[in-house]
Design a protein around this motif. Structure first.
Motif, PDB file in Angstrom:
ATOM      1  N   LEU A  80      -2.331   9.115  16.710  1.00 21.81           N
ATOM      2  CA  LEU A  80      -1.934   9.385  15.330  1.00 21.81           C
ATOM      3  C   LEU A  80      -1.542   8.053  14.717  1.00 21.81           C
ATOM      4  CD1 LEU A  80      -1.724  12.374  14.096  1.00 21.81           C
ATOM      5  CD2 LEU A  80      -1.923  12.216  16.583  1.00 21.81           C
ATOM      6  N   SER A  81      -2.137   7.719  13.578  1.00 18.23           N
ATOM      7  CA  SER A  81      -1.934   6.387  13.008  1.00 18.23           C
ATOM      8  C   SER A  81      -1.957   6.446  11.490  1.00 18.23           C
ATOM      9  CB  SER A  81      -3.035   5.437  13.497  1.00 18.23           C
ATOM     10  OG  SER A  81      -4.304   5.861  12.998  1.00 18.23           O
ATOM     11  N   GLY A  82      -1.409   5.389  10.873  1.00 19.91           N
ATOM     12  CA  GLY A  82      -1.491   5.277   9.423  1.00 19.91           C
ATOM     13  C   GLY A  82      -0.185   4.901   8.776  1.00 19.91           C
ATOM     14  N   GLY A  83      -0.116   5.162   7.466  1.00 20.90           N
ATOM     15  CA  GLY A  83       1.064   4.814   6.691  1.00 20.90           C
ATOM     16  C   GLY A  83       0.892   5.253   5.256  1.00 20.90           C
ATOM     17  N   PRO A  84       1.910   5.037   4.424  1.00 17.73           N
ATOM     18  CA  PRO A  84       1.895   5.572   3.060  1.00 17.73           C
ATOM     19  C   PRO A  84       0.766   5.059   2.183  1.00 17.73           C
ATOM     20  CG  PRO A  84       3.748   4.059   3.398  1.00 17.73           C
ATOM     21  CD  PRO A  84       3.175   4.352   4.733  1.00 17.73           C
ATOM     22  N   ASP A  85       0.273   3.855   2.468  1.00 15.65           N
ATOM     23  CA  ASP A  85      -0.776   3.292   1.614  1.00 15.65           C
ATOM     24  C   ASP A  85      -2.188   3.600   2.089  1.00 15.65           C
ATOM     25  OD1 ASP A  85       1.019   2.116  -0.197  1.00 15.65           O
ATOM     26  OD2 ASP A  85       1.313   0.406   1.147  1.00 15.65           O
ATOM     27  N   ILE A  86      -2.334   4.105   3.319  1.00 18.45           N
ATOM     28  CA  ILE A  86      -3.687   4.392   3.826  1.00 18.45           C
ATOM     29  C   ILE A  86      -3.858   5.822   4.312  1.00 18.45           C
ATOM     30  CG2 ILE A  86      -4.098   1.970   4.440  1.00 18.45           C
ATOM     31  CD1 ILE A  86      -3.630   2.694   7.368  1.00 18.45           C
ATOM     32  N   GLY A  87      -2.758   6.595   4.393  1.00 23.07           N
ATOM     33  CA  GLY A  87      -2.847   7.969   4.887  1.00 23.07           C
ATOM     34  C   GLY A  87      -2.644   8.045   6.384  1.00 23.07           C
ATOM     35  N   VAL A  88      -2.692   9.268   6.911  1.00 21.35           N
ATOM     36  CA  VAL A  88      -2.478   9.507   8.342  1.00 21.35           C
ATOM     37  C   VAL A  88      -3.785   9.980   8.973  1.00 21.35           C
ATOM     38  CG1 VAL A  88      -1.155  10.789  10.066  1.00 21.35           C
ATOM     39  CG2 VAL A  88      -0.070  10.117   7.918  1.00 21.35           C
ATOM     40  N   PHE A  89      -4.054   9.463  10.158  1.00 22.88           N
ATOM     41  CA  PHE A  89      -5.307   9.757  10.848  1.00 22.88           C
ATOM     42  C   PHE A  89      -5.039  10.239  12.275  1.00 22.88           C
ATOM     43  CE2 PHE A  89      -6.136   6.783   7.504  1.00 22.88           C
ATOM     44  CZ  PHE A  89      -7.342   7.201   6.955  1.00 22.88           C
TER      45      PHE A  89
END
Length: 259
Positions: free
Chosen positions: A130-139
């Motif tokens: 699970l990866s990501g952040g507020p500027d790119i979304g969660v994957f």
């Protein structure tokens, strides 16, 4: 930070994590050197230490001006959220790692001036990242994470801390009884993945920054709520009972906690 820079960091960190996972899997069946820290249930192994050294080394080479907060102490003494801070948990769920060789995670987070930029939680054996952040979304393994359903407590399973249930801290028994069932996984990372994937409506445990730093970024980006057990803002450098849940379940749990 520019979106292109974030995406380049994201690609780089994923490379570290896959290499880190391979390192752990190569050694998982070897004889472990196991030591205790604060108690007989608080373990550290040679693999925890080796993995943190590996990840800290990668971060130092990539971002030499940043501070690093690592569970096993190979980073820096971090007392302020100013600047860039990387938070590393090399093996989350060490007891599971030692006794089961399963149900453990590797976690990395990047914060800047207290704002979460990127978070990573990897289920090593299940091979879920699970990866990501507020500027790119969660994957989830590179695919956009589906929206998390806002399920209330009474309609879902809840992940809880075993010791907190045994001592009925914060009316934990009542929280368990009002849910559809309680699950105790023994790894914050595994519980966080389960909430993000909609398998649990929430998770409650006493956590330290390396236990929740990455998950906080992912969960807040996904629209979940992560606070202290009494609903207050969670400081990334704090060690405290943490409540993560869907918005509906979060309110349900706060009502029980305050009784």
């Amino acid at each position: 930070m520019e979106i292109n820079e974030l995406k380049q960091i994201d690609k780089t960190v994923k490379g570290w994590l896959h290499e880190s996972r391979d390192n752990v899997l190569r050694k998982i069946d070897t004889r472990l050197e196991v030591d205790t820290k604060t108690s007989r249930r608080d373990l550290v192994t040679n693999i925890d230490k080796q993995n943190e050294k590996f990840l800290v080394g990668k971060i130092r080479e990539f971002d030499s001006n940043a501070k690093i907060l690592g569970e096993e102490g190979f980073g820096d003494q971090v007392h302020s959220t100013e600047g860039r801070i990387w938070i590393v948990d090399p093996i989350d769920g060490t007891m599971n790692f030692v006794k089961q060789r399963n149900h453990f995670a590797i976690m990395i987070a990047l914060y800047e001036d207290g704002k979460g930029l990127l978070g990573y939680v990897m289920d090593v054996i299940g091979k879920h990242l699970l990866s990501g952040g507020p500027d790119i979304g969660v994957f989830d393994n590179g695919h956009p994470l589906p929206p998390v359903k806002d399920t209330p407590l009474r309609e879902g399973l809840i992940g809880l801390s075993g010791p907190m249930v045994l001592h009925n801290d914060y009316n934990m028994v009542d929280i368990a009884q009002q849910s559809l069932g309680m699950r105790i996984y023994g790894s914050a990372g595994i519980d966080i993945i389960s909430v993000l994937r909609g398998e649990l409506v929430g998770y409650i445990s006493y956590l330290k920054p390396w236990d929740f730093g990455a998950g906080r970024i992912l969960c807040e980006t996904a629209g979940l709520k992560m606070t202290t057990i009494d609903g207050q803002r969670l400081d990334v450098l704090s060690s405290t009972p943490v409540l993560l849940a869907t918005r509906n379940a979060h309110q349900d749990i706060l009502t029980i906690v305050s009784q």
